[in-house]
Design a protein around this motif. Structure first.
Motif, PDB file in Angstrom:
ATOM      1  N   MET A   1       0.837  -1.188   0.000  1.00 15.18           N
ATOM      2  CA  MET A   1       0.000   0.000   0.000  1.00 15.18           C
ATOM      3  C   MET A   1       0.882   1.252   0.000  1.00 15.18           C
ATOM      4  SD  MET A   1      -3.133   1.076   2.315  1.00 15.18           S
ATOM      5  CE  MET A   1      -3.724   2.715   2.299  1.00 15.18           C
ATOM      6  N   LEU A   2       0.419   2.244  -0.677  1.00 13.52           N
ATOM      7  CA  LEU A   2       1.130   3.507  -0.707  1.00 13.52           C
ATOM      8  C   LEU A   2       0.903   4.222   0.626  1.00 13.52           C
ATOM      9  CD1 LEU A   2       0.087   4.515  -4.314  1.00 13.52           C
ATOM     10  CD2 LEU A   2       2.260   3.550  -3.573  1.00 13.52           C
ATOM     11  N   SER A   3       1.962   4.740   1.203  1.00 11.78           N
ATOM     12  CA  SER A   3       1.859   5.312   2.541  1.00 11.78           C
ATOM     13  C   SER A   3       1.588   6.818   2.549  1.00 11.78           C
ATOM     14  CB  SER A   3       3.134   5.025   3.330  1.00 11.78           C
ATOM     15  OG  SER A   3       4.245   5.598   2.681  1.00 11.78           O
ATOM     16  N   LYS A   4       1.663   7.454   1.396  1.00  6.92           N
ATOM     17  CA  LYS A   4       1.441   8.895   1.305  1.00  6.92           C
ATOM     18  C   LYS A   4       0.449   9.184   0.191  1.00  6.92           C
ATOM     19  CE  LYS A   4       6.257   9.971   2.344  1.00  6.92           C
ATOM     20  NZ  LYS A   4       7.467  10.622   1.825  1.00  6.92           N
ATOM     21  N   THR A   5      -0.177  10.345   0.284  1.00 11.32           N
ATOM     22  CA  THR A   5      -1.000  10.774  -0.844  1.00 11.32           C
ATOM     23  C   THR A   5      -0.071  11.104  -2.013  1.00 11.32           C
ATOM     24  OG1 THR A   5      -0.939  13.137  -0.308  1.00 11.32           O
ATOM     25  CG2 THR A   5      -2.692  11.810   0.724  1.00 11.32           C
ATOM     26  N   TYR A   6      -0.634  11.150  -3.174  1.00 10.77           N
ATOM     27  CA  TYR A   6       0.151  11.482  -4.362  1.00 10.77           C
ATOM     28  C   TYR A   6       0.800  12.859  -4.211  1.00 10.77           C
ATOM     29  CZ  TYR A   6       1.097  13.103  -9.075  1.00 10.77           C
ATOM     30  OH  TYR A   6       1.692  13.645 -10.176  1.00 10.77           O
ATOM     31  N   VAL A   7       0.024  13.838  -3.771  1.00 10.56           N
ATOM     32  CA  VAL A   7       0.562  15.193  -3.627  1.00 10.56           C
ATOM     33  C   VAL A   7       1.710  15.200  -2.625  1.00 10.56           C
ATOM     34  CG1 VAL A   7       0.036  17.531  -2.822  1.00 10.56           C
ATOM     35  CG2 VAL A   7      -1.551  16.362  -4.354  1.00 10.56           C
ATOM     36  N   GLN A   8       1.532  14.557  -1.485  1.00 13.60           N
ATOM     37  CA  GLN A   8       2.596  14.548  -0.475  1.00 13.60           C
ATOM     38  C   GLN A   8       3.833  13.814  -0.985  1.00 13.60           C
ATOM     39  OE1 GLN A   8       2.388  16.375   2.462  1.00 13.60           O
ATOM     40  NE2 GLN A   8       4.581  16.034   2.251  1.00 13.60           N
ATOM     41  N   ALA A   9       3.627  12.711  -1.683  1.00 11.49           N
ATOM     42  CA  ALA A   9       4.764  11.970  -2.238  1.00 11.49           C
ATOM     43  C   ALA A   9       5.535  12.835  -3.240  1.00 11.49           C
ATOM     44  CB  ALA A   9       4.285  10.676  -2.892  1.00 11.49           C
ATOM     45  N   CYS A  10       4.821  13.612  -4.051  1.00 15.14           N
ATOM     46  CA  CYS A  10       5.496  14.517  -4.992  1.00 15.14           C
ATOM     47  C   CYS A  10       6.276  15.583  -4.242  1.00 15.14           C
ATOM     48  CB  CYS A  10       4.482  15.172  -5.920  1.00 15.14           C
ATOM     49  SG  CYS A  10       3.831  14.090  -7.196  1.00 15.14           S
ATOM     50  N   LEU A  11       5.674  16.177  -3.237  1.00 20.25           N
ATOM     51  CA  LEU A  11       6.350  17.226  -2.478  1.00 20.25           C
ATOM     52  C   LEU A  11       7.572  16.702  -1.745  1.00 20.25           C
ATOM     53  CD1 LEU A  11       3.266  19.132  -1.056  1.00 20.25           C
ATOM     54  CD2 LEU A  11       4.777  19.859  -2.914  1.00 20.25           C
ATOM     55  N   ILE A  17       5.247  13.899 -11.453  1.00 22.15           N
ATOM     56  CA  ILE A  17       4.024  14.151 -12.204  1.00 22.15           C
ATOM     57  C   ILE A  17       3.633  12.957 -13.075  1.00 22.15           C
ATOM     58  CG2 ILE A  17       5.079  15.262 -14.206  1.00 22.15           C
ATOM     59  CD1 ILE A  17       2.052  16.645 -12.344  1.00 22.15           C
ATOM     60  N   PHE A  18       4.598  12.163 -13.480  1.00 18.63           N
ATOM     61  CA  PHE A  18       4.331  11.013 -14.340  1.00 18.63           C
ATOM     62  C   PHE A  18       3.774   9.814 -13.579  1.00 18.63           C
ATOM     63  CE2 PHE A  18       7.813  13.472 -16.263  1.00 18.63           C
ATOM     64  CZ  PHE A  18       7.142  13.906 -17.395  1.00 18.63           C
ATOM     65  N   ASP A  19       3.770   9.861 -12.248  1.00 20.84           N
ATOM     66  CA  ASP A  19       3.253   8.766 -11.424  1.00 20.84           C
ATOM     67  C   ASP A  19       1.757   8.869 -11.161  1.00 20.84           C
ATOM     68  OD1 ASP A  19       5.776   7.555 -11.125  1.00 20.84           O
ATOM     69  OD2 ASP A  19       6.282   8.940  -9.489  1.00 20.84           O
ATOM     70  N   LEU A  20       1.128   9.929 -11.593  1.00 21.72           N
ATOM     71  CA  LEU A  20      -0.295  10.139 -11.317  1.00 21.72           C
ATOM     72  C   LEU A  20      -1.147   8.956 -11.766  1.00 21.72           C
ATOM     73  CD1 LEU A  20      -2.666  11.826 -10.348  1.00 21.72           C
ATOM     74  CD2 LEU A  20      -2.637  13.005 -12.563  1.00 21.72           C
ATOM     75  N   ASP A  21      -0.950   8.475 -12.980  1.00 21.97           N
ATOM     76  CA  ASP A  21      -1.754   7.349 -13.476  1.00 21.97           C
ATOM     77  C   ASP A  21      -1.565   6.106 -12.621  1.00 21.97           C
ATOM     78  OD1 ASP A  21      -2.908   8.815 -15.513  1.00 21.97           O
ATOM     79  OD2 ASP A  21      -1.419   8.194 -17.007  1.00 21.97           O
ATOM     80  N   ASP A  22      -0.370   5.888 -12.115  1.00 24.94           N
ATOM     81  CA  ASP A  22      -0.123   4.735 -11.245  1.00 24.94           C
ATOM     82  C   ASP A  22      -0.916   4.848  -9.945  1.00 24.94           C
ATOM     83  OD1 ASP A  22       1.618   3.640 -13.110  1.00 24.94           O
ATOM     84  OD2 ASP A  22       3.384   4.547 -12.168  1.00 24.94           O
ATOM     85  N   ILE A  24      -3.737   6.527  -9.547  1.00 23.51           N
ATOM     86  CA  ILE A  24      -5.146   6.338  -9.886  1.00 23.51           C
ATOM     87  C   ILE A  24      -5.439   4.859 -10.110  1.00 23.51           C
ATOM     88  CG2 ILE A  24      -6.930   6.820 -11.606  1.00 23.51           C
ATOM     89  CD1 ILE A  24      -5.565   9.597 -11.942  1.00 23.51           C
ATOM     90  N   ASP A  25      -4.573   4.165 -10.827  1.00 22.23           N
ATOM     91  CA  ASP A  25      -4.742   2.726 -11.036  1.00 22.23           C
ATOM     92  C   ASP A  25      -4.749   1.982  -9.707  1.00 22.23           C
ATOM     93  OD1 ASP A  25      -4.845   3.067 -13.778  1.00 22.23           O
ATOM     94  OD2 ASP A  25      -2.742   2.479 -14.100  1.00 22.23           O
ATOM     95  N   TYR A  26      -3.845   2.335  -8.817  1.00 22.89           N
ATOM     96  CA  TYR A  26      -3.786   1.698  -7.503  1.00 22.89           C
ATOM     97  C   TYR A  26      -5.104   1.909  -6.761  1.00 22.89           C
ATOM     98  CZ  TYR A  26      -2.196   0.296  -2.897  1.00 22.89           C
ATOM     99  OH  TYR A  26      -2.072  -0.345  -1.696  1.00 22.89           O
ATOM    100  N   TRP A  27      -5.636   3.124  -6.793  1.00 18.38           N
ATOM    101  CA  TRP A  27      -6.896   3.421  -6.115  1.00 18.38           C
ATOM    102  C   TRP A  27      -8.033   2.581  -6.683  1.00 18.38           C
ATOM    103  CZ3 TRP A  27     -11.605   5.529  -7.614  1.00 18.38           C
ATOM    104  CH2 TRP A  27     -12.466   5.888  -6.572  1.00 18.38           C
ATOM    105  N   HIS A  28      -8.067   2.432  -8.012  1.00 21.52           N
ATOM    106  CA  HIS A  28      -9.114   1.623  -8.653  1.00 21.52           C
ATOM    107  C   HIS A  28      -8.988   0.149  -8.300  1.00 21.52           C
ATOM    108  CE1 HIS A  28     -11.358   4.398 -11.145  1.00 21.52           C
ATOM    109  NE2 HIS A  28     -10.221   4.972 -11.538  1.00 21.52           N
ATOM    110  N   ASP A  29      -7.776  -0.339  -8.170  1.00 20.32           N
ATOM    111  CA  ASP A  29      -7.533  -1.771  -7.980  1.00 20.32           C
ATOM    112  C   ASP A  29      -7.513  -2.217  -6.515  1.00 20.32           C
ATOM    113  OD1 ASP A  29      -7.333  -1.956 -10.722  1.00 20.32           O
ATOM    114  OD2 ASP A  29      -5.139  -1.905 -10.732  1.00 20.32           O
TER     115      ASP A  29
END
Length: 74
Positions: A1-11, A17-22, A24-29
């Motif tokens: 499981m991802l331990s941070k939100t996408y925004v926090q992980a980017c910061l 920015i290229f990890d956004l789709d990953d 979203i896919d993780y959230w769907h799956d």
């Protein structure tokens, strides 16, 4: 499981920015127990703007968040 939100992980430099789709896919799956907005780490306003403007808005969101963080830590 991802331990941070996408925004926090980017910061934090753990995602870009290229990890956004990953994310979203993780959230769907996976049953994350949160909305996509929460999972990505967006405010309601940011989420609404993303819906209107596509993924390009994330650069602006991250830039604004980074500036705010820098000001708070000065």
């Amino acid at each position: 499981m991802l331990s941070k939100t996408y925004v926090q992980a980017c910061l934090d430099g753990d995602a870009n920015i290229f990890d956004l789709d990953d994310y979203i896919d993780y959230w769907h799956d996976n049953d994350t127990g949160v909305t996509l907005r929460e999972f990505l780490g967006l405010t309601p306003y940011e989420y609404q703007e993303w819906g209107k403007n596509s993924d390009s808005i994330f650069r602006d969101i991250l830039r604004c968040r980074d500036r705010k963080s820098t000001r708070l830590n000065s």
